[in-house]
Structures are given as C-alpha cells and as structure tokens.
Design a protein around this motif. Structure first.
Motif, PDB file in Angstrom:
ATOM      1  N   MET A  37       7.556  19.040  11.140  1.00  0.00           N
ATOM      2  CA  MET A  37       8.614  18.049  11.390  1.00  0.00           C
ATOM      3  C   MET A  37       9.479  18.484  12.571  1.00  0.00           C
ATOM      4  O   MET A  37       9.786  17.676  13.453  1.00  0.00           O
ATOM      5  N   TYR A  38       9.849  19.737  12.576  1.00  0.00           N
ATOM      6  CA  TYR A  38      10.678  20.256  13.665  1.00  0.00           C
ATOM      7  C   TYR A  38       9.938  20.160  14.997  1.00  0.00           C
ATOM      8  O   TYR A  38      10.479  19.678  15.990  1.00  0.00           O
ATOM      9  N   LEU A  39       8.692  20.637  15.011  1.00  0.00           N
ATOM     10  CA  LEU A  39       7.936  20.635  16.264  1.00  0.00           C
ATOM     11  C   LEU A  39       7.668  19.221  16.765  1.00  0.00           C
ATOM     12  O   LEU A  39       7.719  18.963  17.966  1.00  0.00           O
ATOM     13  N   LEU A  40       7.380  18.310  15.845  1.00  0.00           N
ATOM     14  CA  LEU A  40       7.149  16.926  16.262  1.00  0.00           C
ATOM     15  C   LEU A  40       8.419  16.303  16.816  1.00  0.00           C
ATOM     16  O   LEU A  40       8.375  15.522  17.763  1.00  0.00           O
ATOM     17  N   SER A  41       9.550  16.641  16.227  1.00  0.00           N
ATOM     18  CA  SER A  41      10.815  16.107  16.725  1.00  0.00           C
ATOM     19  C   SER A  41      11.168  16.715  18.073  1.00  0.00           C
ATOM     20  O   SER A  41      11.637  16.031  18.974  1.00  0.00           O
ATOM     21  N   ALA A  42      10.922  18.006  18.209  1.00  0.00           N
ATOM     22  CA  ALA A  42      11.259  18.709  19.452  1.00  0.00           C
ATOM     23  C   ALA A  42      10.302  18.344  20.583  1.00  0.00           C
ATOM     24  O   ALA A  42      10.683  18.346  21.742  1.00  0.00           O
ATOM     25  N   ALA A  43       9.073  18.050  20.224  1.00  0.00           N
ATOM     26  CA  ALA A  43       8.063  17.769  21.248  1.00  0.00           C
ATOM     27  C   ALA A  43       7.569  16.328  21.141  1.00  0.00           C
ATOM     28  O   ALA A  43       6.410  16.043  21.369  1.00  0.00           O
ATOM     29  N   HIS A  84      -7.805  12.751  25.542  1.00  0.00           N
ATOM     30  CA  HIS A  84      -8.353  11.424  25.273  1.00  0.00           C
ATOM     31  C   HIS A  84      -7.676  10.725  24.092  1.00  0.00           C
ATOM     32  O   HIS A  84      -8.001   9.576  23.795  1.00  0.00           O
ATOM     33  N   ILE A  85      -6.775  11.402  23.414  1.00  0.00           N
ATOM     34  CA  ILE A  85      -6.062  10.806  22.279  1.00  0.00           C
ATOM     35  C   ILE A  85      -4.712  10.309  22.775  1.00  0.00           C
ATOM     36  O   ILE A  85      -3.899  11.103  23.244  1.00  0.00           O
ATOM     37  N   PRO A  86      -4.478   9.010  22.660  1.00  0.00           N
ATOM     38  CA  PRO A  86      -3.176   8.485  23.102  1.00  0.00           C
ATOM     39  C   PRO A  86      -2.026   9.104  22.305  1.00  0.00           C
ATOM     40  O   PRO A  86      -2.155   9.364  21.105  1.00  0.00           O
ATOM     41  N   GLN A  87      -0.908   9.336  22.975  1.00  0.00           N
ATOM     42  CA  GLN A  87       0.260   9.968  22.356  1.00  0.00           C
ATOM     43  C   GLN A  87       0.707   9.208  21.110  1.00  0.00           C
ATOM     44  O   GLN A  87       1.056   9.808  20.103  1.00  0.00           O
ATOM     45  N   ARG A  88       0.716   7.895  21.182  1.00  0.00           N
ATOM     46  CA  ARG A  88       1.180   7.089  20.041  1.00  0.00           C
ATOM     47  C   ARG A  88       0.303   7.295  18.813  1.00  0.00           C
ATOM     48  O   ARG A  88       0.805   7.443  17.700  1.00  0.00           O
ATOM     49  N   ILE A  89      -0.992   7.307  19.020  1.00  0.00           N
ATOM     50  CA  ILE A  89      -1.916   7.519  17.902  1.00  0.00           C
ATOM     51  C   ILE A  89      -1.775   8.942  17.373  1.00  0.00           C
ATOM     52  O   ILE A  89      -1.746   9.161  16.161  1.00  0.00           O
ATOM     53  N   PHE A  90      -1.680   9.916  18.265  1.00  0.00           N
ATOM     54  CA  PHE A  90      -1.495  11.304  17.847  1.00  0.00           C
ATOM     55  C   PHE A  90      -0.240  11.443  16.984  1.00  0.00           C
ATOM     56  O   PHE A  90      -0.268  12.045  15.915  1.00  0.00           O
ATOM     57  N   GLY A  91       0.866  10.862  17.454  1.00  0.00           N
ATOM     58  CA  GLY A  91       2.116  10.930  16.700  1.00  0.00           C
ATOM     59  C   GLY A  91       2.007  10.250  15.353  1.00  0.00           C
ATOM     60  O   GLY A  91       2.460  10.795  14.334  1.00  0.00           O
ATOM     61  N   ALA A  92       1.398   9.085  15.303  1.00  0.00           N
ATOM     62  CA  ALA A  92       1.276   8.352  14.042  1.00  0.00           C
ATOM     63  C   ALA A  92       0.425   9.114  13.028  1.00  0.00           C
ATOM     64  O   ALA A  92       0.796   9.244  11.854  1.00  0.00           O
ATOM     65  N   VAL A  93      -0.709   9.638  13.481  1.00  0.00           N
ATOM     66  CA  VAL A  93      -1.597  10.386  12.579  1.00  0.00           C
ATOM     67  C   VAL A  93      -0.923  11.676  12.116  1.00  0.00           C
ATOM     68  O   VAL A  93      -0.944  12.021  10.929  1.00  0.00           O
ATOM     69  N   THR A  94      -0.293  12.385  13.038  1.00  0.00           N
ATOM     70  CA  THR A  94       0.350  13.648  12.688  1.00  0.00           C
ATOM     71  C   THR A  94       1.507  13.433  11.725  1.00  0.00           C
ATOM     72  O   THR A  94       1.635  14.149  10.726  1.00  0.00           O
ATOM     73  N   TRP A  95       2.369  12.453  11.992  1.00  0.00           N
ATOM     74  CA  TRP A  95       3.477  12.164  11.079  1.00  0.00           C
ATOM     75  C   TRP A  95       2.952  11.713   9.716  1.00  0.00           C
ATOM     76  O   TRP A  95       3.540  12.056   8.679  1.00  0.00           O
ATOM     77  N   SER A  96       1.843  10.982   9.684  1.00  0.00           N
ATOM     78  CA  SER A  96       1.249  10.568   8.399  1.00  0.00           C
ATOM     79  C   SER A  96       0.776  11.785   7.612  1.00  0.00           C
ATOM     80  O   SER A  96       0.966  11.866   6.391  1.00  0.00           O
TER      81      SER A  96
END
Length: 117
Positions: free
Chosen positions: A28-34, A95-107
C-alpha cells in the motif's frame, strides 16, 4: 563461532512473519508513493525483498545450517538466472499499461488484506 539454531529459527521466523503480514502494508505504501510509475514500485519492492532474503541467508549461513560452499555455488547460479530474469521482467513490464498494473496490484493488495483478516 556459530549461532545457535534456536536463535536463527526465532530471528528468521520473526522476519518471515513480519514480512508476510506487513507485505500488504508495504505494498500500500509503495503503491501510494510510486503511484505514477510501476517501475519505481517494482524496483523498491524488489530491493526490499532482496534485503529481507539477504538477512535470512546471512543468519542461516552464520548458524552453520547452510554450508558456505554450496551457498556460494547456488548464489552464483541464481545470479546467472537473475541476469536473464531481470531484463525479461523489465521488458514485459513495459508492455503492461500503468492503469492495468495499478488496478491489478491494488486488487491483489485488497485480496491480501481480506486474507489477513
């Protein structure tokens, strides 16, 4: 002088439990920071895991539970694998769009949070 096995067991157990249970918070911290860059998240997460694994490895070697000669050989072999794996992972992540990466990772973070509860 070797560390007693029980000291290594307690130390490695503490590191493992802390890492596993705090992993969701760290993510959570790393995703928020990055949030703007998946490469930064992957870099920081990988570095954290490297430090944790290195501490555990050092404790096991210091205890005598892992023979140094075999550990060095395995480390060399894994380093060669990393020389292939790291660039491959970097190439795939481009090749992974940032939006998809963020959505999958947060899920996955949310799923991990539910699993800890």
């Amino acid at each position: 002088r070797r560390l007693p096995a029980w000291v290594v067991g307690v130390a490695c157990g503490w590191v493992s439990v802390t890492t596993n249970n705090a992993g969701v918070l760290v993510d959570m911290y790393l995703l928020s920071a990055a949030a703007t860059d998946k490469r930064e998240y992957l870099l920081r997460r990988s570095c954290l895991l490297l430090v944790i694994a290195s501490v555990k490895l050092a404790l096991h070697v210091a205890s005598g539970m892992l023979p140094l000669d075999i550990t060095v050989l395995q480390s060399a072999l894994l380093s060669v694998a990393a020389l292939v794996g790291v660039p491959t992972g970097q190439s795939l992540s481009r090749h992974i769009p940032q939006r998809i990466f963020g959505a999958v990772t947060w899920s996955l973070v949310a799923l991990g949070t539910v699993q800890l509860a």
